[in-house]
Write a protein that holds these residues in place. Structure first.
Motif, PDB file in Angstrom:
ATOM      1  N   PRO A 121      24.742  69.275  49.076  1.00  0.00           N
ATOM      2  CA  PRO A 121      23.492  69.919  49.506  1.00  0.00           C
ATOM      3  C   PRO A 121      23.677  71.173  50.345  1.00  0.00           C
ATOM      4  CG  PRO A 121      23.367  67.537  49.793  1.00  0.00           C
ATOM      5  CD  PRO A 121      24.790  67.848  49.462  1.00  0.00           C
ATOM      6  N   ASP A 122      24.771  71.249  51.121  1.00  0.00           N
ATOM      7  CA  ASP A 122      24.989  72.452  51.933  1.00  0.00           C
ATOM      8  C   ASP A 122      26.035  73.368  51.302  1.00  0.00           C
ATOM      9  OD1 ASP A 122      27.238  70.911  52.393  1.00  0.00           O
ATOM     10  OD2 ASP A 122      27.357  71.387  54.536  1.00  0.00           O
ATOM     11  N   GLY A 123      26.209  73.247  49.999  1.00  0.00           N
ATOM     12  CA  GLY A 123      27.119  74.139  49.287  1.00  0.00           C
ATOM     13  C   GLY A 123      26.504  75.509  49.091  1.00  0.00           C
ATOM     14  N   VAL A 124      27.315  76.426  48.587  1.00  0.00           N
ATOM     15  CA  VAL A 124      26.836  77.789  48.356  1.00  0.00           C
ATOM     16  C   VAL A 124      27.510  78.346  47.114  1.00  0.00           C
ATOM     17  CG1 VAL A 124      28.617  78.912  49.805  1.00  0.00           C
ATOM     18  CG2 VAL A 124      26.367  80.007  49.507  1.00  0.00           C
ATOM     19  N   VAL A 125      26.799  79.220  46.410  1.00  0.00           N
ATOM     20  CA  VAL A 125      27.334  79.855  45.205  1.00  0.00           C
ATOM     21  C   VAL A 125      27.235  81.368  45.361  1.00  0.00           C
ATOM     22  CG1 VAL A 125      26.632  77.889  43.799  1.00  0.00           C
ATOM     23  CG2 VAL A 125      25.148  79.899  43.917  1.00  0.00           C
ATOM     24  N   ASN A 126      27.921  82.076  44.472  1.00  0.00           N
ATOM     25  CA  ASN A 126      27.869  83.530  44.514  1.00  0.00           C
ATOM     26  C   ASN A 126      26.882  84.059  43.486  1.00  0.00           C
ATOM     27  OD1 ASN A 126      29.348  83.003  42.203  1.00  0.00           O
ATOM     28  ND2 ASN A 126      30.936  84.519  42.611  1.00  0.00           N
ATOM     29  N   ASP A 127      26.968  85.345  43.194  1.00  0.00           N
ATOM     30  CA  ASP A 127      25.977  86.020  42.351  1.00  0.00           C
ATOM     31  C   ASP A 127      26.469  86.321  40.940  1.00  0.00           C
ATOM     32  OD1 ASP A 127      27.894  87.853  43.078  1.00  0.00           O
ATOM     33  OD2 ASP A 127      26.497  89.460  43.593  1.00  0.00           O
ATOM     34  N   ARG A 128      27.609  85.757  40.537  1.00  0.00           N
ATOM     35  CA  ARG A 128      28.223  86.182  39.276  1.00  0.00           C
ATOM     36  C   ARG A 128      28.005  85.191  38.140  1.00  0.00           C
ATOM     37  NH1 ARG A 128      33.829  89.398  40.629  1.00  0.00           N
ATOM     38  NH2 ARG A 128      33.047  90.598  42.386  1.00  0.00           N
ATOM     39  N   TRP A 129      26.770  84.794  37.926  1.00  0.00           N
ATOM     40  CA  TRP A 129      26.458  83.832  36.875  1.00  0.00           C
ATOM     41  C   TRP A 129      25.737  84.482  35.695  1.00  0.00           C
ATOM     42  CZ3 TRP A 129      28.219  78.851  37.617  1.00  0.00           C
ATOM     43  CH2 TRP A 129      28.659  78.541  38.918  1.00  0.00           C
ATOM     44  N   GLY A 130      25.244  85.708  35.876  1.00  0.00           N
ATOM     45  CA  GLY A 130      24.500  86.361  34.812  1.00  0.00           C
ATOM     46  C   GLY A 130      23.129  85.759  34.594  1.00  0.00           C
ATOM     47  N   VAL A 131      22.540  85.215  35.673  1.00  0.00           N
ATOM     48  CA  VAL A 131      21.201  84.623  35.628  1.00  0.00           C
ATOM     49  C   VAL A 131      20.421  85.135  36.839  1.00  0.00           C
ATOM     50  CG1 VAL A 131      22.015  82.562  34.420  1.00  0.00           C
ATOM     51  CG2 VAL A 131      21.866  82.559  36.933  1.00  0.00           C
ATOM     52  N   PRO A 132      19.098  84.897  36.901  1.00  0.00           N
ATOM     53  CA  PRO A 132      18.312  85.431  38.019  1.00  0.00           C
ATOM     54  C   PRO A 132      18.612  84.798  39.378  1.00  0.00           C
ATOM     55  CG  PRO A 132      16.910  84.993  36.118  1.00  0.00           C
ATOM     56  CD  PRO A 132      18.235  84.373  35.823  1.00  0.00           C
ATOM     57  N   TYR A 133      19.334  83.679  39.414  1.00  0.00           N
ATOM     58  CA  TYR A 133      19.615  83.027  40.688  1.00  0.00           C
ATOM     59  C   TYR A 133      20.892  83.584  41.300  1.00  0.00           C
ATOM     60  CZ  TYR A 133      20.749  79.525  44.184  1.00  0.00           C
ATOM     61  OH  TYR A 133      21.062  78.911  45.375  1.00  0.00           O
ATOM     62  N   HIS A 134      20.812  83.969  42.595  1.00  0.00           N
ATOM     63  CA  HIS A 134      21.973  84.454  43.319  1.00  0.00           C
ATOM     64  C   HIS A 134      22.079  83.723  44.644  1.00  0.00           C
ATOM     65  CE1 HIS A 134      20.617  88.317  41.168  1.00  0.00           C
ATOM     66  NE2 HIS A 134      21.568  87.747  40.436  1.00  0.00           N
ATOM     67  N   PHE A 177      25.125  84.286  47.686  1.00  0.00           N
ATOM     68  CA  PHE A 177      25.531  85.491  48.394  1.00  0.00           C
ATOM     69  C   PHE A 177      25.961  86.554  47.390  1.00  0.00           C
ATOM     70  CE2 PHE A 177      29.197  82.580  48.277  1.00  0.00           C
ATOM     71  CZ  PHE A 177      30.182  83.373  47.705  1.00  0.00           C
ATOM     72  N   LEU A 178      25.773  87.819  47.767  1.00  0.00           N
ATOM     73  CA  LEU A 178      26.200  88.930  46.925  1.00  0.00           C
ATOM     74  C   LEU A 178      27.702  89.145  47.081  1.00  0.00           C
ATOM     75  CD1 LEU A 178      23.373  91.543  47.677  1.00  0.00           C
ATOM     76  CD2 LEU A 178      23.394  89.711  45.968  1.00  0.00           C
ATOM     77  N   THR A 179      28.338  89.645  46.043  1.00  0.00           N
ATOM     78  CA  THR A 179      29.768  89.937  46.109  1.00  0.00           C
ATOM     79  C   THR A 179      30.006  91.435  45.945  1.00  0.00           C
ATOM     80  OG1 THR A 179      30.014  89.509  43.729  1.00  0.00           O
ATOM     81  CG2 THR A 179      30.467  87.678  45.242  1.00  0.00           C
ATOM     82  N   ARG A 180      30.962  91.931  46.711  1.00  0.00           N
ATOM     83  CA  ARG A 180      31.388  93.322  46.600  1.00  0.00           C
ATOM     84  C   ARG A 180      32.917  93.337  46.561  1.00  0.00           C
ATOM     85  NH1 ARG A 180      26.881  93.428  45.421  1.00  0.00           N
ATOM     86  NH2 ARG A 180      25.181  94.714  46.265  1.00  0.00           N
ATOM     87  N   GLU A 181      33.467  93.875  45.480  1.00  0.00           N
ATOM     88  CA  GLU A 181      34.913  93.804  45.222  1.00  0.00           C
ATOM     89  C   GLU A 181      35.554  95.178  45.382  1.00  0.00           C
ATOM     90  OE1 GLU A 181      37.658  92.550  41.354  1.00  0.00           O
ATOM     91  OE2 GLU A 181      35.757  91.531  41.729  1.00  0.00           O
ATOM     92  N   TYR A 182      36.499  95.288  46.298  1.00  0.00           N
ATOM     93  CA  TYR A 182      37.162  96.557  46.578  1.00  0.00           C
ATOM     94  C   TYR A 182      36.131  97.680  46.769  1.00  0.00           C
ATOM     95  CZ  TYR A 182      41.908  94.865  45.623  1.00  0.00           C
ATOM     96  OH  TYR A 182      43.115  94.214  45.670  1.00  0.00           O
ATOM     97  N   THR A 183      35.093  97.396  47.550  1.00  0.00           N
ATOM     98  CA  THR A 183      34.002  98.344  47.737  1.00  0.00           C
ATOM     99  C   THR A 183      33.675  98.476  49.215  1.00  0.00           C
ATOM    100  OG1 THR A 183      33.034  97.700  45.610  1.00  0.00           O
ATOM    101  CG2 THR A 183      31.603  98.883  47.134  1.00  0.00           C
ATOM    102  N   HIS A 184      33.562  99.699  49.699  1.00  0.00           N
ATOM    103  CA  HIS A 184      33.135  99.934  51.073  1.00  0.00           C
ATOM    104  C   HIS A 184      31.612  99.956  51.127  1.00  0.00           C
ATOM    105  CE1 HIS A 184      32.925 101.499  55.139  1.00  0.00           C
ATOM    106  NE2 HIS A 184      32.130 102.460  54.701  1.00  0.00           N
TER     107      HIS A 184
END
Length: 448
Positions: free
Chosen positions: A256-269, A271-278
């Motif tokens: 229940p207190d788990g978390v997922v990222n935004d890289r599923w290709g669906v409308p649910y996100h 946390f957002l991910t930023r890779e090698y990005t300032h």
């Protein structure tokens, strides 16, 4: 690097599935620092072309000269690429990438010692790769014989990571390559960002295969973080029990207190991910910066100190990210035997040492009214119940000017000593940095 939250998959219209309402839990926002662990077949050759200052690679050759060693299984199939040529010379033309599974010796891997290094470096959560794009599973799975328990190491490496993380008191997550699995696919090599989304399976059989693997990971390890990569097959985005919506329902039901990222290709996100990005400013939505200590996630033996973050650079990066409402998921890429290369270990240990002195200004904090100041001696701000933490990114400058909003407060260093301050003719309050802190990567004064 591309962002994934704008990719939301097929338009199902009125038949679109519904997604869970779970947001980003407070434990994740408090954690601030996690460690990725990219370890797989790619750790056997452990090689990619050097990148960095002075290296000019044409855009059209980016995938043939990929900076990521964990992409070896793709670059080795691009005829004429540096990886292809090196593989022929080192292993012979009759040795495929997948043949390296039987050459992978992980005898030196001690999960407790490895995880202990990450926790000592300040990690609050640990996310090993369970299956990268090559399709080789690092746990004892019933879905395929192409796994670390049946070949190579002949060990359930994810179970060992999981148990060690729990013993160390760290949160445990899993990385999973949802839509790319080169072992069960028959496509040409990926040579462009367009190919990245073109050469992948979307059929029901593969969607069920991926779902069965993720269900195994959830059932066996109850991961605190579910870190999916490069989307999910479109055939698994509807209302079916093997689709993303149903998978997430099962996941949050189990954790229940788990978390997922935004890289599923669906409308649910999550946390957002930023890779090698300032990121230039505070993001309102919780986000996570991820990168390797060098230019690769998987260990690249061709890299040296010119391509790798120093401890000072790593600490300043963490402070910058946290000031902007982010977490840092920094990657360690072990050698094939399970050891952490000394170049990476040195930066990790410097980070851990700094956090033991200054962790209260990082863990559990939130952004202030702005992330920092770029003019004069650069600073970053975080806030907690103790006050506003002012992080001097260049302590050697000898002083920091407090912003007007903090000029009436009491400033203290991490050891609770009151800071030496002076009011300048214009009314600005300046904090003098003690000599003992001027060689530090970042000096932190807290104003309350």
């Amino acid at each position: 690097m591309m962002n994934f939250e704008t990719r939301t998959g097929p338009d199902f219209g009125a038949d679109a599935p519904s997604y869970p309402g779970n947001g980003v839990p407070e434990w994740y926002r408090d954690a601030k620092l996690g460690f990725f662990v990219h370890w797989g077949l790619y750790s056997v050759p452990a090689w990619a072309v050097q990148h960095g200052a002075g290296v000019n690679i044409p855009t059209e050759d980016a995938y043939a000269w990929h900076q990521y060693a964990e992409w070896y299984g793709n670059t080795v199939r691009i005829a004429g690429s540096p990886t292809w040529r090196r593989h022929q010379e080192l292993y012979g033309p009759g040795t495929s990438y997948e043949d390296l599974a039987d050459r992978w010796d992980a005898a030196a891997f001690d999960a407790d010692a490895f995880v202990g290094e990450l926790v000592d470096a300040g990690a609050r959560y640990i996310v090993p790769t369970t299956k990268h794009h090559e399709g080789f599973c690092l746990w004892d799975t019933a879905t395929t014989g192409f796994n670390a328990a049946a070949r190579g190491p002949r060990r359930d490496l994810i179970a060992e990571f999981h148990d060690a993380a729990r013993r160390a008191g760290a949160r445990f997550g899993v990385y999973f390559s949802g839509a790319l699995d080169w072992h069960v696919s028959d496509f040409p090599p990926i040579e462009s960002d367009t190919d990245l989304f073109r050469f992948r399976r979307h059929d029901e059989a593969f969607s069920r295969y991926a779902a069965a693997q993720l269900d195994e990971l959830i059932e066996r390890f109850s991961p605190d973080v579910l870190w999916n990569d490069i989307e999910w097959p479109d055939g698994g985005k509807g209302r079916d029990e093997y689709a993303v919506a149903a998978l997430l329902e099962r996941y949050f039901g189990a954790v229940p207190d788990g978390v997922v990222n935004d890289r599923w290709g669906v409308p649910y996100h999550g946390f957002l991910t930023r890779e090698y990005t300032h990121i230039p400013d505070i993001l309102e939505q919780p986000w996570e910066s991820t990168r390797g200590l060098g230019y690769s996630f998987g260990f690249n033996q061709a890299e040296d100190e010119r391509q790798s973050l120093s401890g000072v650079e790593l600490i300043r990066m963490l402070v910058d990210i946290v000031s902007k409402n982010g977490n840092l998921l920094i990657n360690v890429g072990p050698a094939a035997d399970g050891s952490i290369p000394e170049l990476q270990r040195a930066a990790m240990r410097e980070l851990g040492s700094w956090l033991r002195e200054n962790g209260d200004a990082v863990y559990g904090t939130r952004p202030w009214i702005r992330f920092g100041e770029e003019t004069g001696a650069p600073v970053r701000y975080t806030r907690s119940a103790a006050g506003v933490h002012v992080h001097a990114l260049d302590p050697a400058a000898g002083e920091i000017a407090l912003p007007p909003e903090l000029s009436g407060g009491t400033a203290r260093w991490a050891d609770s000593s009151v800071a030496d301050t002076a009011t300048e003719p214009g009314g600005a309050v300046v904090v003098r940095i003690p000599d003992a802190l001027r060689a530090a990567p970042v000096a932190v004064v807290t104003v309350s």
